[in-house]
Design a protein around this motif. Structure first.
Motif, short mmCIF file in Angstrom:
data_model
loop_
_atom_site.label_atom_id
_atom_site.label_comp_id
_atom_site.label_asym_id
_atom_site.label_seq_id
_atom_site.Cartn_x
_atom_site.Cartn_y
_atom_site.Cartn_z
N CYS A 295 0.82 -1.21 0.00
CA CYS A 295 0.00 0.00 0.00
C CYS A 295 0.85 1.27 0.00
O CYS A 295 0.33 2.36 -0.13
CB CYS A 295 -0.93 0.00 1.20
SG CYS A 295 -0.07 0.02 2.78
N HIS A 296 2.14 1.14 0.21
CA HIS A 296 3.11 2.25 0.20
C HIS A 296 2.93 3.22 1.36
O HIS A 296 3.48 4.31 1.33
CB HIS A 296 3.08 3.02 -1.13
CG HIS A 296 3.47 2.19 -2.30
ND1 HIS A 296 4.78 1.99 -2.65
CD2 HIS A 296 2.73 1.50 -3.20
CE1 HIS A 296 4.84 1.23 -3.72
NE2 HIS A 296 3.60 0.91 -4.08
N ALA B 163 4.40 -2.76 -6.23
CA ALA B 163 3.16 -3.50 -6.01
C ALA B 163 2.86 -4.43 -7.18
O ALA B 163 3.20 -4.13 -8.32
CB ALA B 163 2.01 -2.53 -5.81
N ARG C 35 -3.24 -8.29 -3.38
CA ARG C 35 -2.03 -7.51 -3.67
C ARG C 35 -0.87 -8.01 -2.82
O ARG C 35 -1.05 -8.49 -1.71
CB ARG C 35 -2.27 -6.04 -3.37
CG ARG C 35 -3.19 -5.37 -4.34
CD ARG C 35 -3.48 -3.95 -3.91
NE ARG C 35 -2.29 -3.22 -3.53
CZ ARG C 35 -1.78 -2.20 -4.19
NH1 ARG C 35 -2.37 -1.78 -5.27
NH2 ARG C 35 -0.70 -1.58 -3.77
N CYS D 234 1.64 0.92 9.01
CA CYS D 234 1.29 -0.31 8.32
C CYS D 234 -0.08 -0.83 8.78
O CYS D 234 -0.24 -1.20 9.94
CB CYS D 234 2.35 -1.37 8.56
SG CYS D 234 2.07 -2.88 7.64
#
Length: 176
Positions: A60-61, A76, A84, A106
């Motif tokens: 998700c960066h 990703a 993902r 996170c």
């Protein structure tokens, strides 16, 4: 009077040295005897797995966005079932300041800090850890947490068809 101050200023440091000369040393011989860090010590980062054995990271960066020194990078990717994952994940520990902001950001609890503190090396490229070096076999600190079950992403039924869920409202029927 000045002579007395000079003599006192010369003898006093020797007196302090003699007092501490016969005490036990306070220092620890590090390589032979390692200290255990505090329970909340922020050491090396690891990537954990969920209880099913799958990777927790959904790429998700958010961790790389929260990092103040920009030491986390990833790419990703998506599996056939729509889940993902990070195709590659890299942390540059030569830049990391071990602040813990990435672990707080996170959402899947994939990135966690351990109590490992021996990261010193003579080669700069050895402190750049890739995904296979960061990924551990265990669940880390939160053994029961599974992001996909909690977020409901594994559910593929249409809205309103799941047990305990009401059917969606038709907003156009409420118009006058």
């Amino acid at each position: 009077m000045s002579l007395w101050k000079d003599i006192k200023g010369t003898i006093l440091p020797f007196w302090v040295t003699l007092r501490y000369l016969f005490r036990r040393p306070v220092t620890v011989c590090y390589p032979e005897r390692k200290q255990t860090p505090a329970p909340r010590y922020r050491g090396r980062l690891v990537l954990t797995r969920d209880p099913d054995g799958e990777e927790r990271c959904v790429a998700c960066h958010l961790c790389s966005a929260a990092c103040p020194v920009d030491c986390i990078s990833m790419q990703a990717a998506e599996r056939e079932d729509g889940r993902r994952y990070a195709a590659w994940f890299r942390i540059n520990f030569s830049r990391c300041i071990f602040c813990g902001l990435c672990t707080e950001a996170c959402p899947t609890l994939a990135l966690q800090m351990t109590s490992e503190y021996e990261l010193a090396t003579r080669e700069l490229l050895q402190v750049i850890y890739e995904k296979d070096e960061l990924l551990i076999d265990g669940c880390g600190k939160n053994a029961e947490y599974n992001f996909y079950r909690r977020a409901g992403i594994g559910v593929v039924a249409p809205r309103g068809a799941n047990p305990g869920e009401s059917s969606p409202e038709d907003v156009k029927s409420n118009l006058p």
